[in-house]
Motif scaffolding. Structure first.
Motif, short mmCIF file in Angstrom:
data_model
loop_
_atom_site.label_atom_id
_atom_site.label_comp_id
_atom_site.label_asym_id
_atom_site.label_seq_id
_atom_site.Cartn_x
_atom_site.Cartn_y
_atom_site.Cartn_z
N PRO A 229 26.64 26.54 38.11
CA PRO A 229 26.79 25.31 37.29
C PRO A 229 25.85 25.25 36.08
O PRO A 229 26.27 24.83 34.99
CB PRO A 229 26.46 24.18 38.26
N GLU A 230 24.59 25.68 36.25
CA GLU A 230 23.65 25.64 35.11
C GLU A 230 24.13 26.56 33.99
O GLU A 230 24.08 26.21 32.80
CB GLU A 230 22.26 26.13 35.55
N LEU A 231 24.58 27.76 34.37
CA LEU A 231 25.03 28.72 33.36
C LEU A 231 26.35 28.27 32.74
O LEU A 231 26.56 28.42 31.53
CB LEU A 231 25.19 30.12 33.98
N VAL A 232 27.23 27.70 33.57
CA VAL A 232 28.52 27.22 33.06
C VAL A 232 28.30 26.13 32.02
O VAL A 232 28.96 26.09 30.98
CB VAL A 232 29.42 26.72 34.24
N LYS A 233 27.31 25.27 32.28
CA LYS A 233 26.99 24.19 31.34
C LYS A 233 26.54 24.77 29.98
O LYS A 233 27.00 24.33 28.92
CB LYS A 233 25.87 23.33 31.94
N MET A 234 25.66 25.74 30.04
CA MET A 234 25.20 26.37 28.78
C MET A 234 26.35 27.09 28.08
O MET A 234 26.48 27.03 26.85
CB MET A 234 24.07 27.38 29.07
N ALA A 235 27.18 27.77 28.87
CA ALA A 235 28.31 28.50 28.29
C ALA A 235 29.24 27.54 27.55
O ALA A 235 29.69 27.82 26.43
CB ALA A 235 29.06 29.26 29.38
N ALA A 236 29.49 26.36 28.17
CA ALA A 236 30.37 25.38 27.54
C ALA A 236 29.74 24.84 26.25
O ALA A 236 30.40 24.68 25.23
CB ALA A 236 30.66 24.24 28.52
N THR A 241 30.62 32.90 27.24
CA THR A 241 30.78 33.12 28.68
C THR A 241 29.39 33.13 29.34
O THR A 241 28.37 33.29 28.66
CB THR A 241 31.44 34.49 28.96
N THR A 242 29.38 32.98 30.66
CA THR A 242 28.08 33.01 31.34
C THR A 242 27.43 34.40 31.21
O THR A 242 26.21 34.50 31.18
CB THR A 242 28.22 32.59 32.82
N SER A 243 28.24 35.44 31.10
CA SER A 243 27.67 36.78 30.87
C SER A 243 26.90 36.82 29.55
O SER A 243 25.80 37.38 29.46
CB SER A 243 28.78 37.84 30.82
N GLN A 244 27.50 36.21 28.53
CA GLN A 244 26.83 36.19 27.22
C GLN A 244 25.55 35.35 27.27
O GLN A 244 24.57 35.68 26.60
CB GLN A 244 27.79 35.64 26.15
N ILE A 245 25.57 34.28 28.05
CA ILE A 245 24.36 33.44 28.19
C ILE A 245 23.22 34.28 28.76
O ILE A 245 22.08 34.24 28.28
CB ILE A 245 24.64 32.21 29.09
N ASN A 270 29.98 41.55 24.83
CA ASN A 270 28.57 41.79 25.16
C ASN A 270 27.68 42.02 23.95
O ASN A 270 26.46 42.11 24.10
CB ASN A 270 28.46 42.97 26.14
N ILE A 271 28.28 42.11 22.77
CA ILE A 271 27.42 42.19 21.58
C ILE A 271 27.65 40.99 20.66
O ILE A 271 27.01 40.86 19.61
CB ILE A 271 27.59 43.53 20.83
N ASP A 272 28.53 40.10 21.07
CA ASP A 272 28.81 38.91 20.28
C ASP A 272 27.81 37.82 20.69
O ASP A 272 28.14 36.84 21.35
CB ASP A 272 30.27 38.49 20.53
N LEU A 273 26.56 38.03 20.29
CA LEU A 273 25.44 37.24 20.81
C LEU A 273 24.56 36.66 19.71
O LEU A 273 23.51 36.09 20.00
CB LEU A 273 24.54 38.16 21.67
N PHE A 274 24.97 36.86 18.46
CA PHE A 274 24.01 36.58 17.38
C PHE A 274 24.38 35.37 16.54
O PHE A 274 23.87 35.19 15.46
CB PHE A 274 23.82 37.85 16.53
N ASP A 275 25.26 34.50 17.08
CA ASP A 275 25.60 33.28 16.35
C ASP A 275 25.19 32.04 17.15
O ASP A 275 25.68 30.95 16.92
CB ASP A 275 27.10 33.25 16.02
N PHE A 276 24.29 32.23 18.11
CA PHE A 276 23.75 31.08 18.86
C PHE A 276 22.39 31.45 19.43
O PHE A 276 22.02 32.63 19.46
CB PHE A 276 24.72 30.63 19.97
N GLN A 277 21.66 30.42 19.84
CA GLN A 277 20.33 30.63 20.43
C GLN A 277 20.15 29.68 21.59
O GLN A 277 20.61 28.54 21.53
CB GLN A 277 19.25 30.27 19.40
N LEU A 278 19.47 30.11 22.63
CA LEU A 278 19.13 29.22 23.74
C LEU A 278 17.83 28.51 23.40
O LEU A 278 16.97 29.05 22.69
CB LEU A 278 18.96 30.02 25.03
#
Ligand code: NDP
Length: 316
Positions: A229-236, A241-245, A270-278
């Motif tokens: 649930p925590e990862l799903v929330k961030m993914a949304a 996806t939660t994998s990308q998170i 898996n490389i589409d990671l550079f248009d967001f930040q946690l």
């Protein structure tokens, strides 16, 4: 939206390493996945912007990695100098004088003149039959320095070295390890070893980056799973996806994840990671999953000299 602009980290020897590497190690069940898939996976990865490929002598796929790289160059997608190729020295080639010939054999299979990064795969030496050997990894490191001197490799480093072992190589070498590659994921967060690497300016490559998120044989594996649930929330929140998170979590911590996939869509993901930040809070939430539980623990070698995973890492 791909990794064509994938950022790099500066290594302690001045070279730059792209921060996402395609993993090509295919686990412990050789034959379960055709090695030929690796050639296509490497080409697919380079097409969507990967510039870093991780292989090893023991994966038995250096020829396929080399063929995929050759295909990408032949298609005009990249030049050799745009790519960062990592391979690794296996445990039965730890004698100082065995290192350069082992690297030459890897280069022959890869069809390359040099690799960007050569790692001692594991601190533990074995004989060719897999039985223990007593070679000190400092001797192996001398062979690595020689390989670098010869121009067969640009950067040299280690893999699966614990804090004590890393510090020992660091303190007694001319050329410092540029990289330590070890397991980091939400259930194996490795704060102490990451902290030591940062202090020594040794870059970290994070293997098995998904931990137990993706399907693993171990049904009792600790959370998080892909539907956590925590990862799903961030993914949304970020439309990921939660994998990308989880991969982005490793990047926020300054690490270079090595996601393995032979599936075209997942390779792109898996490389589409550079248009967001946690946020810092989100990173902390993911770090709380830590259980110091490893995906990879080669227990068959646990009684061998220099087996690395004996004690918890001391805090630094
Ligand atoms: P990973 O954490 O990369 O997991 C790989 C698994 O995840 C595969 O089953 C893959 O399946 C699946 N997967 C990949 N992407 C996704 C996604 N977006 N969503 C859902 N599932 C996904 O673990 P590995 O243990 O393979 O480690 C990665 C790499 O690290 C290795 O390939 C190797 O290069 C390196 N490594 C190094 C070690 C060392 O000792 N130095 C030890 C272990 C690994 P599919 O292919 O079908 O997508």
């Amino acid at each position: 939206i791909n990794g064509a602009e994938a950022p790099t980290v500066q290594l302690n020897d001045g070279h730059k390493m792209p921060v996402v590497a395609l993993g090509t190690g295919r686990g412990t069940a050789p034959g379960s996945e055709s090695v030929e898939e690796v050639r296509r996976a490497v080409l697919d990865a380079i097409s969507v912007g990967y510039r870093h490929i991780d292989t090893a002598a023991i994966y038995n796929d250096e020829a396929q990695v080399g063929a995929g790289v050759g295909d990408a160059i032949a298609k005009g997608l990249v030049k050799r100098e745009d790519l960062f190729i990592t391979t690794k020295l296996w445990n039965d080639k730890h004698a100082k004088e065995a290192v350069v010939p082992a690297l030459r054999e890897s280069l022959r299979k890869l069809n390359l003149d040099y690799v960007d990064l050569y790692l001692i795969h594991f601190p533990t030496a074995t004989k060719a039959d897999g039985s223990p050997d007593s070679i000190d990894y400092l001797d192996t490191w001398r062979g690595m320095e020689e390989a670098r001197q010869l121009g067969l490799v640009r950067s040299i480093g280690v893999s699966n070295f614990n804090s004590t072992q890393l510090q020992r190589v660091y303190d007694s070498s001319q050329v410092k390890p540029a990289v330590n590659q070890f397991e980091v994921n939400p259930t194996m967060t490795q704060e102490p070893l990451v902290k030591l690497c940062k202090k020594l300016n040794v870059a970290v490559m994070a293997y098995s980056p998904f931990g137990f998120l993706v399907s693993r044989k171990n049904a009792d594996a600790p959370p998080p799973k892909a539907d956590d649930p925590e990862l799903v929330k961030m993914a949304a929140k970020y439309g990921k996806t939660t994998s990308q998170i989880v991969l982005r979590y490793l990047i926020e911590r300054g690490l270079t994840p090595i996601p393995k996939s032979t599936n075209k869509e997942r390779i792109a993901q898996n490389i589409d990671l550079f248009d967001f930040q946690l946020t810092e809070d989100e990173v902390a939430i993911i770090s709380k999953f830590n259980k110091n539980v490893r995906v990879i623990h080669p227990v068959g070698m646990k009684d061998y000299p220099n087996y690395p995973f004996v004690t918890e890492e001391p805090s630094v």
